[in-house]
Design an enzyme around this catalytic site. Sequence first.
Site, mmCIF file in Angstrom:
data_model
loop_
_atom_site.group_PDB
_atom_site.id
_atom_site.type_symbol
_atom_site.label_atom_id
_atom_site.label_comp_id
_atom_site.label_asym_id
_atom_site.label_seq_id
_atom_site.Cartn_x
_atom_site.Cartn_y
_atom_site.Cartn_z
ATOM 1 N N GLU A 217 4.019 13.534 -53.367
ATOM 2 C CA GLU A 217 2.800 13.166 -54.076
ATOM 3 C C GLU A 217 3.033 11.907 -54.911
ATOM 4 O OE1 GLU A 217 -0.212 15.510 -57.191
ATOM 5 O OE2 GLU A 217 1.801 16.281 -56.767
ATOM 6 N N LYS B 14 -6.890 15.173 -53.500
ATOM 7 C CA LYS B 14 -6.417 16.399 -54.129
ATOM 8 C C LYS B 14 -7.607 17.138 -54.729
ATOM 9 C CE LYS B 14 -2.760 18.086 -57.233
ATOM 10 N NZ LYS B 14 -1.593 17.691 -58.051
ATOM 11 N N CYS C 105 0.078 19.210 -53.429
ATOM 12 C CA CYS C 105 0.749 19.993 -54.470
ATOM 13 C C CYS C 105 -0.038 21.208 -54.945
ATOM 14 C CB CYS C 105 1.112 19.089 -55.643
ATOM 15 S SG CYS C 105 2.359 19.831 -56.748
ATOM 16 N N SER D 147 6.404 18.958 -57.598
ATOM 17 C CA SER D 147 6.573 20.225 -58.304
ATOM 18 C C SER D 147 7.905 20.179 -59.042
ATOM 19 C CB SER D 147 6.558 21.379 -57.292
ATOM 20 O OG SER D 147 6.826 22.609 -57.915
ATOM 21 N N GLY E 133 26.244 58.185 -23.230
ATOM 22 C CA GLY E 133 25.866 56.784 -23.277
ATOM 23 C C GLY E 133 25.079 56.460 -24.536
ATOM 24 N N THR F 110 14.987 59.454 -23.585
ATOM 25 C CA THR F 110 16.112 58.652 -24.064
ATOM 26 C C THR F 110 16.016 57.189 -23.647
ATOM 27 O OG1 THR F 110 17.449 59.167 -22.118
ATOM 28 C CG2 THR F 110 17.621 60.668 -23.997
ATOM 29 N N ALA G 294 14.723 52.490 -14.390
ATOM 30 C CA ALA G 294 14.564 53.919 -14.664
ATOM 31 C C ALA G 294 14.018 54.561 -13.400
ATOM 32 C CB ALA G 294 13.596 54.147 -15.831
#
EC number: 6.3.5.1
Length: 636
Positions: A46, A115, A170, A197, A354, A460, A471
């Site tokens: 700024e 601003k 800001c 800041s 497992g 599981t 699977a």
Amino acid sequence: MKHGFVKTAAATPDIRVADTAYNQEKICECILEAEKLRAKILVFPELCVTGYTCGDLFTQDVLLRNARQALLHIAEFTKEKDMLVFVGLPLCVEGKLYNVAAALNRGEILGFTTKTFLPNYGEFYEMRQFTPGPRTARMIEFEGAQIPFGPQLLFPCRNMEELVVSAEICEDVWSPVPPSIQAALEGATVIVNCSASDETIGKDVYRRELIRGQSARLIAGYVYANAGEGESTTDLVFGGHNIIAENGAVLEEAQRYENDIICSEIDVRRLSGERRKNTTFGGTEERTLFRVPFCLDVEDTELTRKFPRQPFVPQDDGVRAKRCEEILMIQAMGLKKRLAHTHAKTAVVGISGGLDSTLALLVAARAFDLLERDKKEILAVTMPCFGTTDRTYNNACRMAVKLGATLREVPIGEAVNVHFRDIGHDPADHSVTYENSQARERTQVLMDLANRDGGLVIGTGDMSELALGWATYNGDHMSMYGVNASVPKTLVRHLVKYAADTARDEELKMVLYDVLDTPVSPELLPPREGNIAQKTEDLVGPYELHDFFLYYMVRFGYEPGKIYRLARQTFAGKYERAVIRKWLETFCRRFFSQQFKRSCLPDGPKVGTVALSPRGDWRMPSDAWASGWLEDLEKE
């Protein structure tokens, strides 16, 4: 800018208060440095052309005239630069003084963002010199040109649709309703902030969280450039605390008290995708903000930001431990509710020694503790068959006993051989029928035991297996409640390790550590010299790669070519490019072809932002083709 990455930078130049000639040269030096870094968006603090701490010098014509001339010099300096630059200065318009951020591109001044909120409390007294910006933007004359002037100007990139930039200054972001909110609602994906800041005790933490939080709230990138050394220290000290954030994550942060430039890449395509999915973000069709297009050259952005190899797993030890505890509690609470609701007399868990079945048993034990029920009511069933090794069998048995469950052994080899005879399958043929017959026999045993004892079969299988379809359909794919359904394999390992690290029983601790050291395997093929013969990652690829692919494809909708690019960078030195490409192609093919298994998943608790439940996060037709995704990978 390929794949949506835009390199941004925040710079804190060395300045002298009120010395605009000196400041313009230092700002130009930063522009040169940013150009070497190939930044496309560069943000300065700024009022940096004059210095923020000029006080009543802002009322002096000499300072204001010199600031205008410095801006013209800086704008001309950007003529051959391929970037959008935001620089702060005081600007007198129609007899009033405004705090503005000038947007510069290829030698032109595109607009002046004003601003909106001027602090006039504590150490700040901006209303002594400045006027709040107007409510709406308009055109003003500046050095013979008509230039947009006002709040929330939008700067859309002509040759990159997703890139729309807006600025605030800001205090604007510290206000209850920052101007960036409306800018984001009208399409801004990157917010820049020219700031001054000052540093006070603890303010850096608040500032960091403010910027990080605003980027999350807006699903935007946020580039914050703060004033630093060079400002007057009469009453204040400025630390040059620059921050680049993206959707709640800080990508880069400057070391305070060192004037420097930080740089990182904001993924605007990812942000656009997140907004499309987030129905509460919404946006607005009404266009109220002034739009000023600009151009950048589209090129392949060199990535400096890092992507974790295991995106599902926090890298910090303390955060990871906290995450593991929370996930285990979510899993256990889900199971607790289901057990109580169904009045289940037992929880039936098939244990193999497992990782996945270990985690399911640990969750069941925790759920029974929450219910204040005797863990002997958990039925832990081991079902040795053709591929079972002594190591996994012994670990399964010892773990069940140490957790206080009731251990039941049901050898299934004889039943599977009877089944082979019934269907006319040669036991010497170790094909998918040989493997899946064992998986389905185990599921049948578990289901029938649950029926007999009035219990629930606890699933599981984990999310990584579901993503790959690794699977057996209506085998280990099925259960009455799948506690691991949204836990990826890389995270399963850390959950079990957390349980081991926190276990009070030393023997249980040692068993869990040995489970962690055991190769991932379905153990459906006969052992070789007593060792596991079938290693999952040799067949479908490393789970850390698949979890990486899964995260970026499902969480952010990245195309395979982009995922391949990130994986090459992230796993450089560990996997060759050809290896990554091979397994990414495997992932894409299997993810599409195996959707039919995910379309009929049992219930299970969601634990993270990525889940594949057909009732929740992922609804995909089982007949979709992967051809478009594979073609995208081919283009890389």
